[in-house]
Scaffold this active site. Structure first.
Site, PDB file in Angstrom:
ATOM      1  N   ARG A 167      10.672   2.427  10.900  1.00 16.80           N
ATOM      2  CA  ARG A 167       9.702   1.649  11.645  1.00 16.80           C
ATOM      3  C   ARG A 167       9.222   0.436  10.855  1.00 16.80           C
ATOM      4  O   ARG A 167       8.596  -0.456  11.405  1.00 16.80           O
ATOM      5  CB  ARG A 167       8.495   2.512  12.011  1.00 16.80           C
ATOM      6  CG  ARG A 167       8.806   3.691  12.919  1.00 16.80           C
ATOM      7  CD  ARG A 167       7.573   4.542  13.186  1.00 16.80           C
ATOM      8  NE  ARG A 167       6.567   3.789  13.922  1.00 16.80           N
ATOM      9  CZ  ARG A 167       5.393   3.447  13.434  1.00 16.80           C
ATOM     10  NH1 ARG A 167       5.071   3.730  12.196  1.00 16.80           N
ATOM     11  NH2 ARG A 167       4.519   2.782  14.162  1.00 16.80           N
ATOM     12  N   ARG A 171      12.549  -8.041   5.504  1.00 17.15           N
ATOM     13  CA  ARG A 171      12.983  -9.353   5.975  1.00 17.15           C
ATOM     14  C   ARG A 171      13.442 -10.204   4.805  1.00 17.15           C
ATOM     15  O   ARG A 171      12.821 -10.209   3.746  1.00 17.15           O
ATOM     16  CB  ARG A 171      11.850 -10.056   6.712  1.00 17.15           C
ATOM     17  CG  ARG A 171      11.354  -9.282   7.934  1.00 17.15           C
ATOM     18  CD  ARG A 171      10.549 -10.184   8.852  1.00 17.15           C
ATOM     19  NE  ARG A 171      10.126  -9.437  10.032  1.00 17.15           N
ATOM     20  CZ  ARG A 171       8.903  -8.958  10.212  1.00 17.15           C
ATOM     21  NH1 ARG A 171       7.980  -9.156   9.294  1.00 17.15           N
ATOM     22  NH2 ARG A 171       8.592  -8.288  11.304  1.00 17.15           N
ATOM     23  N   ARG A 243      -2.069  15.394  10.242  1.00 14.86           N
ATOM     24  CA  ARG A 243      -2.868  14.693   9.249  1.00 14.86           C
ATOM     25  C   ARG A 243      -4.109  14.146   9.944  1.00 14.86           C
ATOM     26  O   ARG A 243      -4.065  13.734  11.118  1.00 14.86           O
ATOM     27  CB  ARG A 243      -2.086  13.536   8.632  1.00 14.86           C
ATOM     28  CG  ARG A 243      -0.817  13.959   7.941  1.00 14.86           C
ATOM     29  CD  ARG A 243      -1.066  14.840   6.745  1.00 14.86           C
ATOM     30  NE  ARG A 243      -1.625  14.057   5.635  1.00 14.86           N
ATOM     31  CZ  ARG A 243      -2.086  14.608   4.512  1.00 14.86           C
ATOM     32  NH1 ARG A 243      -2.099  15.922   4.364  1.00 14.86           N
ATOM     33  NH2 ARG A 243      -2.552  13.842   3.546  1.00 14.86           N
ATOM     34  N   ARG A 273      -5.703   2.676   2.125  1.00 13.85           N
ATOM     35  CA  ARG A 273      -5.902   1.267   2.442  1.00 13.85           C
ATOM     36  C   ARG A 273      -7.379   0.991   2.680  1.00 13.85           C
ATOM     37  O   ARG A 273      -8.186   1.913   2.866  1.00 13.85           O
ATOM     38  CB  ARG A 273      -5.089   0.855   3.670  1.00 13.85           C
ATOM     39  CG  ARG A 273      -5.470   1.575   4.967  1.00 13.85           C
ATOM     40  CD  ARG A 273      -4.579   1.119   6.118  1.00 13.85           C
ATOM     41  NE  ARG A 273      -4.956   1.754   7.378  1.00 13.85           N
ATOM     42  CZ  ARG A 273      -4.431   1.447   8.561  1.00 13.85           C
ATOM     43  NH1 ARG A 273      -3.484   0.516   8.637  1.00 13.85           N
ATOM     44  NH2 ARG A 273      -4.818   2.056   9.670  1.00 13.85           N
ATOM     45  N   GLU A 294      -9.801   4.228   3.686  1.00 13.46           N
ATOM     46  CA  GLU A 294      -9.136   5.229   4.513  1.00 13.46           C
ATOM     47  C   GLU A 294      -8.467   6.284   3.636  1.00 13.46           C
ATOM     48  O   GLU A 294      -7.655   5.956   2.769  1.00 13.46           O
ATOM     49  CB  GLU A 294      -8.103   4.537   5.394  1.00 13.46           C
ATOM     50  CG  GLU A 294      -7.570   5.364   6.535  1.00 13.46           C
ATOM     51  CD  GLU A 294      -6.783   4.511   7.514  1.00 13.46           C
ATOM     52  OE1 GLU A 294      -5.594   4.828   7.716  1.00 13.46           O
ATOM     53  OE2 GLU A 294      -7.335   3.527   8.056  1.00 13.46           O
ATOM     54  N   TYR A 342       4.648  10.869  17.328  1.00 11.43           N
ATOM     55  CA  TYR A 342       3.940   9.626  17.037  1.00 11.43           C
ATOM     56  C   TYR A 342       4.348   8.584  18.060  1.00 11.43           C
ATOM     57  O   TYR A 342       5.536   8.329  18.264  1.00 11.43           O
ATOM     58  CB  TYR A 342       4.273   9.133  15.628  1.00 11.43           C
ATOM     59  CG  TYR A 342       3.467   7.908  15.267  1.00 11.43           C
ATOM     60  CD1 TYR A 342       2.225   8.041  14.670  1.00 11.43           C
ATOM     61  CD2 TYR A 342       3.933   6.641  15.582  1.00 11.43           C
ATOM     62  CE1 TYR A 342       1.465   6.926  14.368  1.00 11.43           C
ATOM     63  CE2 TYR A 342       3.182   5.519  15.291  1.00 11.43           C
ATOM     64  CZ  TYR A 342       1.952   5.663  14.687  1.00 11.43           C
ATOM     65  OH  TYR A 342       1.201   4.553  14.408  1.00 11.43           O
ATOM     66  N   ASP A 344       3.170   4.557  19.438  1.00 15.84           N
ATOM     67  CA  ASP A 344       2.301   3.392  19.472  1.00 15.84           C
ATOM     68  C   ASP A 344       1.683   3.269  20.854  1.00 15.84           C
ATOM     69  O   ASP A 344       2.117   3.910  21.819  1.00 15.84           O
ATOM     70  CB  ASP A 344       3.094   2.131  19.131  1.00 15.84           C
ATOM     71  CG  ASP A 344       3.456   2.049  17.653  1.00 15.84           C
ATOM     72  OD1 ASP A 344       2.647   2.504  16.817  1.00 15.84           O
ATOM     73  OD2 ASP A 344       4.552   1.553  17.334  1.00 15.84           O
TER      74      ASP A 344
END
Length: 362
Positions: A167, A171, A243, A273, A294, A342, A344
Site C-alpha cells: 500500500r 517513487r 490493534r 507519529r 499516537e 482493513y 480505506d
C-alpha cells in the site's frame, strides 16, 4: 443498522431513498464512528477525534457521492518521518533517497541504485519484511519501516503479510504526495456533517447511546452489522486480534511541528507519529494548535478496535467466525470490523453501495 459509521450511513441512505424505513442504533453519543470530527472550543481547530482521516479515491462515483453532501477542499497528504535524528519525506521518493544516501541521483540512477541494494533472491515476497528487502533493500527498510512496524503491530515483520507494505509507494521522482489517487481532499466542515447528512432522511431514525446485540436481530426485517464480527457472537470462540490507538493530546501556540503528520520510525521512540490537526484544514487559520501523539497497542475488551491483525500463517479463528457469518439469515456483516479487513474510506463506501444495491436487486 448496528452502527452509524460510513458503512451503515451509506446503506441506510440507499435503502431509505428506495422507500424502506431504517432504524440506526449507535452506542456512541455521536455519528461517524472513528471518522468523527469536532471543533476544539479553545483553538477553533477541527479535530479528528479518533485520529486523522484523509479522503482519497479513484472511484468517481464515490467521490461524487460524498461531494453531494458536503464540500471537499483540495488536500495533499505530505508525510514527514524522523529517523536517526534526521527528517525525511515520505513516501520514499527521489529526495528521500538522495538525502538518506548523500547522493544526487537522477531518477534512473536512483532506480538502479535501489535495485542493487534489493535482495533479488526473493522472487515472491510473502511477508512484510520480504517485500521490503526485495524492493527497497535493508538500509531503507531498517530506517523507515522496521521500527515503525514493530511499534504499530507488535508483531515480527516476518509474520505480517506483504500486502501491508504494498500500500506504500516508492517513487523515483520528487513527488511527495502520499497517495496516488485522482481525487483527494478533506471535507470543509469535517466528516461528522457528512454522515449526519447521509442519515438526514424522513425514513431514517437514529438512536444514539443505544447499541444492538445479536438477540435483538429478530426485531428487524434485516440487520446490517458494522460492529466487530466476533462481538456479534459474544466472543464465544475467542477474540480476534485488533490493534487500538491511544492519543496523548497536547496544545500550543503557533505552528508546533510544521506539518500534518510526522512519523517517528525509530523503535526507541514509543509513539508512532504526531499529528497536528490544523494542518489538515490548510484553508483555515488558527493561532493555537492541537496535536496528538499516537501510540499503538493490543486491543483489550474495553478498547476501541482500529486495525484487524492478519498474519502470514492465516487465522483459523477468523475462518470459523466467517463460516458462521456466511450462514446467518437476516444479518449482513459490513465495514472494517464486520468483515475484519482493513478498508480505506472510499473502499468502505463502495462496499456499502454494493451491499445496498444487491439488497434492492434481490
Amino acid at each position: 443498522m448496528a452502527g452509524a459509521g460510513l458503512s451503515c450511513a451509506v446503506i441506510a441512505r440507499e435503502l431509505a431513498e428506495a422507500g424502506h424505513r431504517i432504524t440506526v442504533l449507535e452506542k456512541r453519543l455521536h455519528v461517524a464512528g472513528n471518522c468523527h470530527t469536532e471543533r476544539d472550543p479553545r483553538s477553533g481547530v477541527l479535530v479528528h477525534v479518533y485520529g486523522p482521516h484523509i479522503f482519497h479515491t479513484d472511484d468517481e462515483e464515490v467521490w461524487n457521492l460524498v461531494n453531494r453532501y458536503v464540500t471537499f477542499r483540495p488536500y495533499v497528504n505530505r508525510v514527514k518521518a524522523t529517523t536517526g535524528g534526521r527528517v525525511f519525506s515520505l513516501p520514499i521518493n527521489l529526495l528521500t533517497i538522495n538525502q538518506f544516501f548523500g547522493k544526487t541521483f537522477s531518477p534512473s540512477e536512483a532506480r538502479a541504485f535501489i535495485e542493487s541494494r534489493a535482495d533479488r533472491s526473493i522472487t515472491e515476497p510473502k511477508s512484510f519484511e520480504e517485500q521490503a528487502l526485495r524492493f527497497i533493500g535493508p538500509e531503507l527498510y531498517e530506517a523507515f519501516f522496521k521500527g515503525y512496524t514493530l511499534k504499530q503491530w507488535e508483531v515480527d515483520p516476518k509474520r505480517l503479510p506483504a500486502s501491508i507494505l504494498k500500500r506504500l509507494p516508492v517513487r523515483f521522482n520528487y513527488d511527495d504526495n502520499y497517495f496516488f489517487h485522482r481525487f483527494q481532499g478533506m471535507p470543509e466542515e469535517g466528516y461528522t456533517p457528512l454522515v449526519q447528512r447521509l442519515l438526514d432522511h424522513p425514513n431514517i431514525t437514529v438512536h444514539l447511546g443505544e447499541g444492538l446485540a445479536a438477540a435483538d436481530v429478530a426485531r428487524f426485517d434485516h440487520v446490517y452489522w458494522s460492529g466487530p464480527l466476533d462481538g456479534y457472537y459474544g466472543f464465544d470462540e475467542g477474540r480476534l486480534p485488533y490493534r487500538t490507538l491511544d492519543f496523548e493530546r497536547f496544545e500550543g501556540e503557533g505552528d508546533i511541528q510544521g506539518c500534518a503528520v510526522m512519523n517517528y520510525t525509530d523503535a526507541s521512540v514509543p509513539y508512532t507519529r504526531i499529528t497536528e490537526h490544523k494542518h489538515f484544514a490548510p484553508w483555515e487559520s488558527h493561532e493555537r494548535s492541537v496535536c496528538y501523539r499516537e501510540f499503538s497497542r493490543h486491543c483489550g475488551p474495553e478498547d476501541i478496535p482500529y486495525y484487524p491483525v492478519h498474519l502470514t500463517e492465516g487465522d483459523a479463528l477468523l475462518q470459523r467466525y466467517q463460516a458462521r457469518a456466511r450462514n446467518e439469515r437476516g444479518v449482513t456483516f459490513v465495514g472494517r470490523l464486520g468483515t475484519y479487513r482493513y478498508m480505506d474510506m472510499d473502499v468502505t463506501i463502495r462496499a456499502a453501495l454494493d451491499v445496498a444495491r444487491a439488497a434492492l436487486a434481490g
